[in-house]
Design an enzyme around this catalytic site. Structure first.
Site, PDB file in Angstrom:
ATOM      1  N   SER A 292       4.796   2.466   7.885  1.00 28.46           N
ATOM      2  CA  SER A 292       4.452   1.198   7.106  1.00 28.46           C
ATOM      3  C   SER A 292       5.535   1.012   6.459  1.00 28.46           C
ATOM      4  O   SER A 292       6.170   1.759   5.643  1.00 28.46           O
ATOM      5  CB  SER A 292       3.057   1.525   6.256  1.00 28.46           C
ATOM      6  OG  SER A 292       1.954   2.026   7.002  1.00 28.46           O
TER       7      SER A 292
ATOM      8  N   ASP B 279       0.260  -7.560   1.487  1.00 26.39           N
ATOM      9  CA  ASP B 279       0.581  -6.060   1.705  1.00 26.39           C
ATOM     10  C   ASP B 279       2.107  -5.949   1.551  1.00 26.39           C
ATOM     11  O   ASP B 279       2.769  -5.329   2.445  1.00 26.39           O
ATOM     12  CB  ASP B 279      -0.033  -5.337   2.716  1.00 26.39           C
ATOM     13  CG  ASP B 279       0.031  -4.102   2.825  1.00 26.39           C
ATOM     14  OD1 ASP B 279       0.181  -3.408   1.803  1.00 26.39           O
ATOM     15  OD2 ASP B 279      -0.006  -3.249   4.023  1.00 26.39           O
TER      16      ASP B 279
ATOM     17  N   HIS C  10       0.843  -1.083   0.040  1.00 33.42           N
ATOM     18  CA  HIS C  10       0.088   0.011  -0.156  1.00 33.42           C
ATOM     19  C   HIS C  10       0.938   1.361   0.050  1.00 33.42           C
ATOM     20  O   HIS C  10       0.337   2.183  -0.498  1.00 33.42           O
ATOM     21  CB  HIS C  10      -1.071  -0.032   1.166  1.00 33.42           C
ATOM     22  CG  HIS C  10      -0.542   0.268   2.565  1.00 33.42           C
ATOM     23  ND1 HIS C  10       0.200  -0.644   3.443  1.00 33.42           N
ATOM     24  CD2 HIS C  10       0.048   1.412   2.949  1.00 33.42           C
ATOM     25  CE1 HIS C  10       0.399  -0.067   4.545  1.00 33.42           C
ATOM     26  NE2 HIS C  10       0.262   1.177   4.446  1.00 33.42           N
TER      27      HIS C  10
END
Length: 420
Positions: free
Chosen positions: A255, A172, A142
């Protein structure tokens, strides 16, 4: 992943908080000053020289294991910038937002418009491999999704272009490649199955973007195997992931960054945090990381194939919960006790489901020993297996529970057979 607009909001909120604190402090001083004025003890007068002070020449050796982990691995952690094209116009009409009424032809306005790359979002990444003139970085899918170009910022501020090697939306994860000439450090993966609840966890990354790059936060492992729902860009649940839970501060921008154990091994890749529950209650200290054992398996496949090959049933499906109770009884002929499962709407020629004897309107309730209650749980149960595995499936056919074995095939092969 940190969005630029969110960073501005956060800064504004911080300033507002400081102003609010100042107002409250001033109010407290007002009442305290009134009390002081009535006191019989007055402030001394005279020279203030005796009020001076100095620092002491005392050195404290603070060399903790956390400090060593940080110093040994900070150069392997990078900021990942997602660059996307945005149309811009240099014409006055574009700036003012109106139409050009001067009668100029349309070709001149098209010449004044162009697309340029702009920073869309930021995340973190980890350099885990250096081979010849190439170095490989793992990050979240993402973080790089929708990008027209990727820029990587090293811990020393060096900016490099990066290319996407492969991505996997299910886990992911994504792998990037950069030139290795500026790479001085790579990190190593530990065994995520060996971690224990309560042991120290260290996260390094770029919370709120590259302005705070190479930030270290410390916490503990809160849970080894926590099951959380995964969603797509539309907010629909697409499956479930087994992740490590930690209370080390994980913020937007972390992230794709690493989660270390105290030995300096990467035990996970930070992917998400829980900010609030379904009722809107604020949540603190609940971050999640993809376990290193899963990460290594996926990124190796991405490097080798550019994608992750998963098994498929070769069916079109529908969630039983979305079918009315009357249709469940009259069309599917299900017992009243069966309320959850996945309905087969079509089986494709040459598919594992077709070969196993499953047909339209059959309802799958178990796959490979795991309960199937929705499309998400079916996907998770299926992806726990590999291509060519033989699995047992339990399903209802005309109201009767049946069991069959099916040999799983590749998703790509199944899709090819669908089109023939």
């Amino acid at each position: 992943m940190a969005n630029k607009s969110l960073i501005k909001v956060a800064v504004t909120a911080l300033v507002a908080g400081l102003i609010g604190g100042g107002v409250a402090y001033g109010g407290i001083n007002y009442f305290q000053d009134n009390n002081i004025a009535t006191s019989s003890t007055s402030v001394p007068t005279g020279s203030n020289k005796s009020g001076s002070t100095s620092t002491t020449n005392v050195k404290v050796n603070v060399s903790s294991q956390a400090t060593k982990v940080f110093e040994n691995n900070k150069a392997a952690v990078v900021s990942v910038i997602n660059l996307q094209k945005k149309s811009s116009s240099s014409s006055w009409s574009g700036i003012l937002g109106g139409d050009d009424s001067s009668g100029s032809d349309s070709s001149s306005s098209s010449d004044s418009s162009s697309s340029k790359l702009e920073e869309y979002s930021e995340g973190s990444g980890l350099i885990y491999k250096k081979s010849g003139d190439a170095a490989y970085i793992v990050t979240n899918n993402h973080v790089v999704s929708g990008s027209n170009a990727i820029r990587v910022i090293m811990s020393d501020g060096t900016k490099l272009s990066a290319k996407i090697v492969g991505t996997d939306s299910v886990t992911d994860l994504a792998v990037l490649k950069i030139n290795s000439s500026k790479v001085t450090k790579t990190a190593s993966f530990g065994n995520s199955d060996s971690i224990k609840v309560g042991e120290t966890a260290l996260a390094i990354g770029s919370p709120m973007g590259s302005n705070y790059a190479t930030t270290l936060t410390q916490g503990i492992i809160s849970a080894k195997k926590r099951t959380v729902a995964t969603t797509n860009t539309s907010g629909q649940t697409t499956g479930y992931a087994t992740v490590i839970q930690t209370d080390a501060a994980i913020n937007s921008g972390n992230s794709g960054g690493p989660l270390f154990n105290i030995a300096g091994q990467v035990i996970g890749i930070n992917s998400m945090k829980l900010a609030s529950d379904n009722s809107g209650t604020s949540v603190e200290g609940m971050g999640f990381a993809i376990p290193s054992n899963e990460v290594v398996k996926i990124i190796n496949e991405l490097v080798q194939k550019g994608e992750v090959v998963r098994p498929a049933l070769g069916v079109a499906t529908y969630d039983l919960a979305n079918i009315s109770a009357s249709d469940q009884k009259s069309v599917l002929k299900l017992p009243t006790s069966v309320t959850k499962g996945v309905v087969i709407m079509k089986t494709y020629s040459g598919s594992p489901a077709k070969a196993a004897g499953l047909t339209k309107y059959d309802v799958i309730t178990e796959l490979g020993g795991k309960k199937v209650t929705s499309l998400a749980t079916l996907r998770s149960a299926l992806y726990a297996h590999s291509v060519n595995d033989t699995v047992t499936v339990k399903y209802y056919h005309d109201g009767k529970l049946k069991t069959a074995n099916m040999k799983l095939t590749e998703t790509t092969k199944t899709l090819t057979k669908q089109s023939n």
